[in-house]
Enzyme design. Structure first.
Site, PDB file in Angstrom:
ATOM      1  N   ARG A 171       0.940  -1.197   0.030  1.00  0.00           N
ATOM      2  CA  ARG A 171      -0.068   0.174  -0.038  1.00  0.00           C
ATOM      3  C   ARG A 171       0.893   1.379   0.087  1.00  0.00           C
ATOM      4  O   ARG A 171       0.559   2.247  -0.813  1.00  0.00           O
ATOM      5  CB  ARG A 171      -1.111   0.103   1.220  1.00  0.00           C
ATOM      6  CG  ARG A 171      -2.133  -0.901   1.306  1.00  0.00           C
ATOM      7  CD  ARG A 171      -2.683  -1.185   2.484  1.00  0.00           C
ATOM      8  NE  ARG A 171      -3.111   0.170   3.139  1.00  0.00           N
ATOM      9  CZ  ARG A 171      -3.134   0.149   4.416  1.00  0.00           C
ATOM     10  NH1 ARG A 171      -2.593  -0.674   5.279  1.00  0.00           N
ATOM     11  NH2 ARG A 171      -3.633   1.551   4.714  1.00  0.00           N
ATOM     12  N   LYS A 190      -2.901  -6.146  13.853  1.00  0.00           N
ATOM     13  CA  LYS A 190      -1.587  -6.224  14.677  1.00  0.00           C
ATOM     14  C   LYS A 190      -2.045  -6.069  16.132  1.00  0.00           C
ATOM     15  O   LYS A 190      -1.368  -7.006  16.910  1.00  0.00           O
ATOM     16  CB  LYS A 190      -0.664  -5.091  14.332  1.00  0.00           C
ATOM     17  CG  LYS A 190      -0.186  -5.510  12.971  1.00  0.00           C
ATOM     18  CD  LYS A 190       0.874  -4.192  12.425  1.00  0.00           C
ATOM     19  CE  LYS A 190      -0.178  -3.256  12.283  1.00  0.00           C
ATOM     20  NZ  LYS A 190       0.584  -2.115  11.294  1.00  0.00           N
TER      21      LYS A 190
HETATM   22  N1  URA Z   1      -0.513   2.457  10.618  1.00  0.00           N
HETATM   23  C1  URA Z   1      -0.837   1.090  10.407  1.00  0.00           C
HETATM   24  O1  URA Z   1      -0.522   0.195  11.173  1.00  0.00           O
HETATM   25  N2  URA Z   1      -1.417   0.697   9.546  1.00  0.00           N
HETATM   26  C2  URA Z   1      -2.061   1.774   8.654  1.00  0.00           C
HETATM   27  O2  URA Z   1      -2.453   1.039   7.599  1.00  0.00           O
HETATM   28  C3  URA Z   1      -1.748   2.974   8.715  1.00  0.00           C
HETATM   29  C4  URA Z   1      -1.099   3.461  10.029  1.00  0.00           C
END
Ligand code: URA
Length: 426
Positions: A171, A190
């Protein structure tokens, strides 16, 4: 084994504005992690998602699939676990104070963090300014430290949500970061994989944040709260202003030094205020009552927890922090009121000085950063020092000065700065 779907059909469905089925979501995330869905196919799907969106159920399923791509930790250390995530801002050293504070109040705080990219600093980069401190811990070391000290701030293991690791990198280079469902699922996969029972999100709004407008920040917050609840994690969000930097420092060692001031009962009032607001939310979600974090912060106990937390990871909390090879003072160009001190400009200046990186894996300078000597709303005189720039590379100073100048405005009058905490969403 034959694959149940063709990537091109999944991409086409989303491109045409359709809703992906649970089975399509599960497959495409898993097949991408296995390398069966190619990078260019996932890039096309990410762009289709950015343009067409995903609804709440689709986003929750996407998050589940990303969690299922790796391990999910189950932490049982005999006290409630409470975690915090910030969507990233300038001068955001809150974790450094909050983790030992909430631990000293009775929770276990497993804070698995990332490194900074661009103008927002990473918590691990800041802590690595402390001589000897190491971010990489095994799961067993992390659990042992949680049990013993109550707080751990460490690098998230590659085994947690590996699909996100791969997708985030993609991304980043395909202009598909700015999608609320993709940001929400990336953060929450996460966080949930790391196993906390409760989670408080600090969703930043303003020039120095991912979300530049309040409606976007509210939508991101509600999306993340929905995902947390769907996964059995008690989740709340605090919306905070990031149009100006947090505290008076942005960078690595300078932010550690400021966090230590707060741990010792001093420090800038905005850092103290936000730390206490987040601590109260974390304790409430974790079911810990009858403890006032303000009293605990004043007691000196939190500083001892901080020392134990740093020592447990090889760091020396009493060692002098790295000092920069060069310092440059930026002065006010006129008499007046400091009407604007923009977060993005301060973050860009710190980044130019070497506090941040422009590509993953690059080293950062521990001593680089900005120390602000005036705050928005202060009266200033021509020639008065406004900021001190720290770097090991003198060549970096002109670009940092220019970046900072973009965000400094001195006027005859100025409105008082607005509130730091904009809303609490539960
Ligand atoms: N922080 C993340 O961990 N993922 C994102 O997509 C944007 C900021």
């Amino acid at each position: 084994m034959a694959e149940p779907f063709a990537a091109v059909d999944v991409i086409r469905a989303k491109r045409d504005g359709g809703r992906l089925t649970d089975a399509q979501v599960d497959w495409v995330v898993d097949a991408y992690t296995r390398g069966v869905v190619a990078e260019e196919q996932m890039a096309a799907l990410a762009m289709a998602i950015l343009l067409r969106g995903m609804d709440g159920d689709e986003t929750a399923r996407w998050t589940r699939a990303m969690i299922d791509s790796g391990e999910r930790l189950h932490i049982d250390v005999g006290r409630p676990t409470a975690d915090k995530h910030s969507t990233g801002g300038v001068g955001d050293k809150i974790t450094l104070v909050l983790a030992p504070l909430v631990a000293a109040c009775g929770a276990a705080v497993p804070q698995l963090s990332g490194r900074g990219l661009g103008h927002t600093g990473g918590t691990l980069d800041k802590l690595e300014a402390i001589p000897g401190w190491r971010a990489e811990l095994s799961t067993a070391e992390m659990i042992a430290q949680l049990d013993d000290v109550g707080a751990v701030v460490a690098a998230a293991s590659a085994a947690l949500a590996p699909a996100d690791r791969k997708l985030y990198a993609l991304r980043d280079v395909t202009a598909t970061v700015e999608s609320i469902p993709l940001i929400a699922s990336s953060i929450m996969s996460k966080k949930i994989a790391a196993g906390p029972r409760s989670l408080v999100l600090d969703v930043k709004v303003g020039s120095g944040a991912f979300m530049k407008t309040r409606p976007d920040a509210v939508e991101l917050a509600h999306t993340m709260i929905g995902i947390g609840r769907a996964h059995g994690v008690a989740t709340a969000a605090v919306l905070t202003d990031m149009s100006r930097p947090l505290g008076l420092t942005a960078g690595n060692a300078v932010e550690v030094a400021e966090a230590v001031e707060v741990l010792r009962g001093g420090g800038p009032p905005d850092v103290v205020e936000l730390t206490l607001v987040l601590a109260r939310e974390m304790l409430a979600l974790a079911g810990i009552t009858g403890v006032d974090p303000a009293e605990v912060l004043a007691s000196g106990e939190v500083y001892r927890t901080w020392q134990a937390m740093i020592r447990a990871q090889g760091g020396d909390p009493d060692a002098p922090l790295p000092r920069p090879a060069h310092r440059h003072v930026v002065e006010a160009e006129a008499d007046g009121v400091l009407a604007e001190l923009d977060a993005l400009a301060v973050g860009m200046a710190a980044w130019r000085l070497g506090a941040g990186r422009s590509a993953p894996g690059e080293p950062v300078q521990h001593a680089a950063g900005v120390r602000l000597l005036a705050r928005q709303g202060d009266e200033v005189r021509k020639g008065q020092p406004l900021a001190e720039l720290h770097t090991d590379t003198a060549d970096a100073v002109p670009a940092a000065v220019a970046a900072l100048a973009d965000g400094v405005r001195i006027a005859a009058t100025a409105e008082a700065p607005g509130p730091l905490v904009l809303d609490v969403l539960r």
